[in-house]
Design a protein around this motif. Structure first.
Motif, PDB file in Angstrom:
ATOM      1  N   VAL A 200       5.675  16.009  -0.198  1.00 30.21           N
ATOM      2  CA  VAL A 200       6.517  15.063   0.542  1.00 30.21           C
ATOM      3  C   VAL A 200       7.623  14.548  -0.374  1.00 30.21           C
ATOM      4  O   VAL A 200       7.353  13.979  -1.431  1.00 30.21           O
ATOM      5  N   VAL A 201       8.867  14.733   0.051  1.00 27.74           N
ATOM      6  CA  VAL A 201      10.031  14.294  -0.716  1.00 27.74           C
ATOM      7  C   VAL A 201      10.531  12.943  -0.222  1.00 27.74           C
ATOM      8  O   VAL A 201      10.834  12.051  -1.009  1.00 27.74           O
ATOM      9  N   ALA A 202      10.647  12.785   1.084  1.00 28.31           N
ATOM     10  CA  ALA A 202      11.171  11.545   1.658  1.00 28.31           C
ATOM     11  C   ALA A 202      10.423  11.222   2.943  1.00 28.31           C
ATOM     12  O   ALA A 202      10.325  12.063   3.835  1.00 28.31           O
ATOM     13  N   SER A 203       9.912  10.004   3.021  1.00 27.93           N
ATOM     14  CA  SER A 203       9.177   9.553   4.206  1.00 27.93           C
ATOM     15  C   SER A 203       9.431   8.064   4.395  1.00 27.93           C
ATOM     16  O   SER A 203       9.811   7.365   3.468  1.00 27.93           O
ATOM     17  N   SER A 204       9.205   7.589   5.601  1.00 27.02           N
ATOM     18  CA  SER A 204       9.379   6.161   5.863  1.00 27.02           C
ATOM     19  C   SER A 204       8.267   5.373   5.185  1.00 27.02           C
ATOM     20  O   SER A 204       7.126   5.829   5.106  1.00 27.02           O
ATOM     21  N   PRO A 205       8.569   4.165   4.691  1.00 25.77           N
ATOM     22  CA  PRO A 205       7.498   3.322   4.149  1.00 25.77           C
ATOM     23  C   PRO A 205       6.600   2.752   5.247  1.00 25.77           C
ATOM     24  O   PRO A 205       5.587   2.122   4.944  1.00 25.77           O
ATOM     25  N   TYR A 206       6.970   2.979   6.517  1.00 23.94           N
ATOM     26  CA  TYR A 206       6.132   2.554   7.643  1.00 23.94           C
ATOM     27  C   TYR A 206       5.300   3.743   8.132  1.00 23.94           C
ATOM     28  O   TYR A 206       5.796   4.869   8.214  1.00 23.94           O
ATOM     29  N   LYS A 207       4.056   3.496   8.474  1.00 24.23           N
ATOM     30  CA  LYS A 207       3.218   4.535   9.060  1.00 24.23           C
ATOM     31  C   LYS A 207       3.670   4.843  10.486  1.00 24.23           C
ATOM     32  O   LYS A 207       4.474   4.115  11.073  1.00 24.23           O
ATOM     33  N   TYR A 208       3.114   5.898  11.044  1.00 20.16           N
ATOM     34  CA  TYR A 208       3.429   6.283  12.410  1.00 20.16           C
ATOM     35  C   TYR A 208       3.171   5.117  13.366  1.00 20.16           C
ATOM     36  O   TYR A 208       2.078   4.560  13.403  1.00 20.16           O
ATOM     37  N   ARG A 209       4.209   4.693  14.072  1.00 20.84           N
ATOM     38  CA  ARG A 209       4.172   3.621  15.064  1.00 20.84           C
ATOM     39  C   ARG A 209       3.698   2.288  14.501  1.00 20.84           C
ATOM     40  O   ARG A 209       3.233   1.410  15.238  1.00 20.84           O
ATOM     41  N   ILE A 278       8.181   6.072  -1.108  1.00 20.63           N
ATOM     42  CA  ILE A 278       6.885   5.458  -0.881  1.00 20.63           C
ATOM     43  C   ILE A 278       6.216   6.114   0.320  1.00 20.63           C
ATOM     44  O   ILE A 278       6.778   6.113   1.422  1.00 20.63           O
ATOM     45  N   ASN A 279       5.061   6.706   0.101  1.00 21.47           N
ATOM     46  CA  ASN A 279       4.260   7.277   1.182  1.00 21.47           C
ATOM     47  C   ASN A 279       3.200   6.253   1.566  1.00 21.47           C
ATOM     48  O   ASN A 279       2.269   5.999   0.799  1.00 21.47           O
ATOM     49  N   GLU A 283      -0.283   4.969  -0.583  1.00 24.17           N
ATOM     50  CA  GLU A 283      -0.225   3.698  -1.298  1.00 24.17           C
ATOM     51  C   GLU A 283      -0.388   2.541  -0.321  1.00 24.17           C
ATOM     52  O   GLU A 283      -0.012   2.645   0.851  1.00 24.17           O
ATOM     53  N   GLU A 284      -0.931   1.433  -0.795  1.00 22.67           N
ATOM     54  CA  GLU A 284      -1.038   0.226   0.008  1.00 22.67           C
ATOM     55  C   GLU A 284       0.321  -0.454   0.009  1.00 22.67           C
ATOM     56  O   GLU A 284       0.819  -0.894  -1.032  1.00 22.67           O
ATOM     57  N   VAL A 285       0.958  -0.536   1.175  1.00 20.35           N
ATOM     58  CA  VAL A 285       2.305  -1.080   1.277  1.00 20.35           C
ATOM     59  C   VAL A 285       2.240  -2.368   2.092  1.00 20.35           C
ATOM     60  O   VAL A 285       2.069  -2.345   3.309  1.00 20.35           O
ATOM     61  N   SER A 286       2.382  -3.499   1.415  1.00 29.02           N
ATOM     62  CA  SER A 286       2.281  -4.789   2.099  1.00 29.02           C
ATOM     63  C   SER A 286       3.606  -5.207   2.739  1.00 29.02           C
ATOM     64  O   SER A 286       3.623  -5.928   3.739  1.00 29.02           O
TER      65      SER A 286
END
Length: 468
Positions: A200-209, A278-279, A283-286
């Motif tokens: 994974v090179v680039a992804s949203s820091p938000y999960k699906y939906r 940031i995936n 990772e835990e993304v607060s």
């Protein structure tokens, strides 16, 4: 007091200085005769000859010359097609071409495994264009991934709470960029590694939906098509992406010096490339919003190639002696923009000129809407250009505009017809004109003017500025 943008002041200063000495040569609208619009590949004709050709292009068309043939490469997430013909006119007749159609997972481009877990980033992968050789001698490219929740969970489900049954459920659409590799010179491709942290090179820091989205979200190509604009300048590789989420759309640039390492890419922070991807599944993304990069539009001009080193991966115009790219512009929220295909020029591959019209949509096409969506769309997808004689090479004065056109049902989008997409091409000619003076006057644009007059910034509330 209203302030003019610094870039405009610079342009006016240069203009005044230059106009005293000589006229300025300026890019003009391209010329064309729409009656010369032709079909390169008709879906129904090819599908009748090759039943395995069951979906027209869903990505830009690659045209290039190989030995004594013109080659067209295209496809979508499930198939990869390569067609060879002696000349461009023969593509319309399947009996005069050599064609290869592959639907296996890796041939032509990596197509994904349709993994229903969004955290795996391995659902549907689209054809990619530019590739570069890594230090290990293998080819690497950046591929566009889509996770379409309505095809995984179904409509009106907990996984995809959409009422847009039978059509695109934009709120269940998540995308990302992944690293793919070929070890056989480009014949077959696979993702780099077996776990997302490896590819994974680039992804949203938000999960699906995670945002309870009402529209598509994730990381998308910055321009039309399924291509992140992979390019190389000196030792650096660059991609340009759009972060989409609920109530935001951020364009950013990322780069690396190691094309073989997905984790080495960094996004621009306004001064340097320091922001790691940031995936949220690893990772835990607060606070996901804190991991979004700032828009590169805030930092123009972009000083990424100050010495104007050659840019690999961009198309060069020998007519204008600049890099050239095209994109569609059609915005319901900006009615002053004439819908159409525009071209842009650049000396360094990062800072681009203003809009120059290539092909207006009005009077050439009619709009349509997707079921459940009020936004009007024009039926011209994945536009690209190629030289008329030096196909796949540099662009001279005369070129072909190549694009995909979907089949509609009495002017309406019909999901059952979605696979039926033709490839068309239109001869165009670029032009220039001479200017020696200009005037700026109120043009009656249907956009708001400076939102906060007197604050020292010309901003109409949308991050843009009009000179009025």
């Amino acid at each position: 007091m209203k302030y003019l943008p610094s870039c405009l002041l610079l342009f006016m200063a240069l203009f005044i200085s230059s106009s005293i000495q000589a006229q300025i040569t300026y890019p003009d609208k391209a010329t064309y005769d729409f009656s010369q619009n032709s079909t390169l590949i008709n879906f129904d004709v090819y599908s009748a000859a090759y039943p395995e050709y069951n979906f027209g292009p869903d990505a830009a068309i690659q045209l290039f010359i190989e030995s004594d043939s013109i080659v067209a490469k295209f496809g979508h997430s499930d198939i990869h097609v390569q067609v060879k013909a002696a000349n461009i006119d023969e593509f319309s007749d399947p009996s005069k071409v050599r064609i290869q159609i592959s639907s296996d997972e890796t041939t032509g481009h990596y197509k994904g495994t349709n993994d229903p877990d969004p955290s795996k980033y391995d659902y549907m992968i689209w054809p990619h264009t530019n590739s570069f050789e890594g230090a290990d001698g293998h080819l690497y490219s950046i591929a566009y991934l889509e996770f379409t929740g309505w095809t995984v969970y179904g409509y009106n489900s907990a996984g995809c709470p959409s009422n847009n049954v039978g059509a695109i459920a934009f709120e269940c659409w998540m995308s990302a960029a992944i690293l793919v590799r070929s070890t056989d010179g480009g014949l077959s491709w696979d993702k780099v590694g077996t776990s997302p942290e490896e590819y994974v090179v680039a992804s949203s820091p938000y999960k699906y939906r995670e945002q309870n989205n009402t529209g598509r979200h994730g990381v998308f190509p910055a321009e039309t098509g399924a291509d992140f604009g992979l390019r190389k300048v000196g030792d650096h590789y660059y991609i340009e992406v759009d972060f989409w989420g609920e109530d935001f759309k951020i364009r950013s640039m990322a780069r690396t010096t190691d094309i073989t390492d997905a984790s080495s890419w960094r996004f621009f922070d306004g001064e340097d490339f320091s922001i790691a991807n940031i995936n949220p599944y690893l990772e835990e993304v607060s606070n996901p919003a804190s991991h979004l990069p700032p828009p590169i539009d805030n930092f123009s001009p972009l000083n990424f190639n100050p010495n104007k080193l050659p840019v690999e991966g961009l198309t060069y115009s020998t007519y204008f002696q600049k890099y050239i790219f095209i994109r569609s512009r059609s915005f319901s929220f900006a009615p002053e923009v004439t819908p159409g295909i525009y071209y842009y020029l650049s000396d360094d591959g990062f800072n681009w000129s203003g809009n120059a019209m290539l092909l207006p949509f009005e009077n050439n096409f009619d709009t349509f809407t997707y079921p459940g969506d009020d936004e009007p769309y024009w039926p011209i997808f994945y536009a690209s250009i190629t030289d008329q004689t030096n196909i796949g090479g540099t662009i001279g004065q005369d070129a072909y505009l190549v694009y995909v056109q979907p089949e509609l049902n009495n002017g309406n989008y019909d999901p059952s017809l979605n696979p039926k997409r033709d490839i068309n091409y239109l001869p165009i000619s670029f032009a220039t004109h001479q200017i020696s003076s200009f005037e700026v006057e109120h043009t009656g644009l249907e956009i708001p003017e400076d939102a906060n007059p007197g604050d020292g910034y010309c901003d109409n509330g949308y991050g843009k500025c009009s000179v009025i």
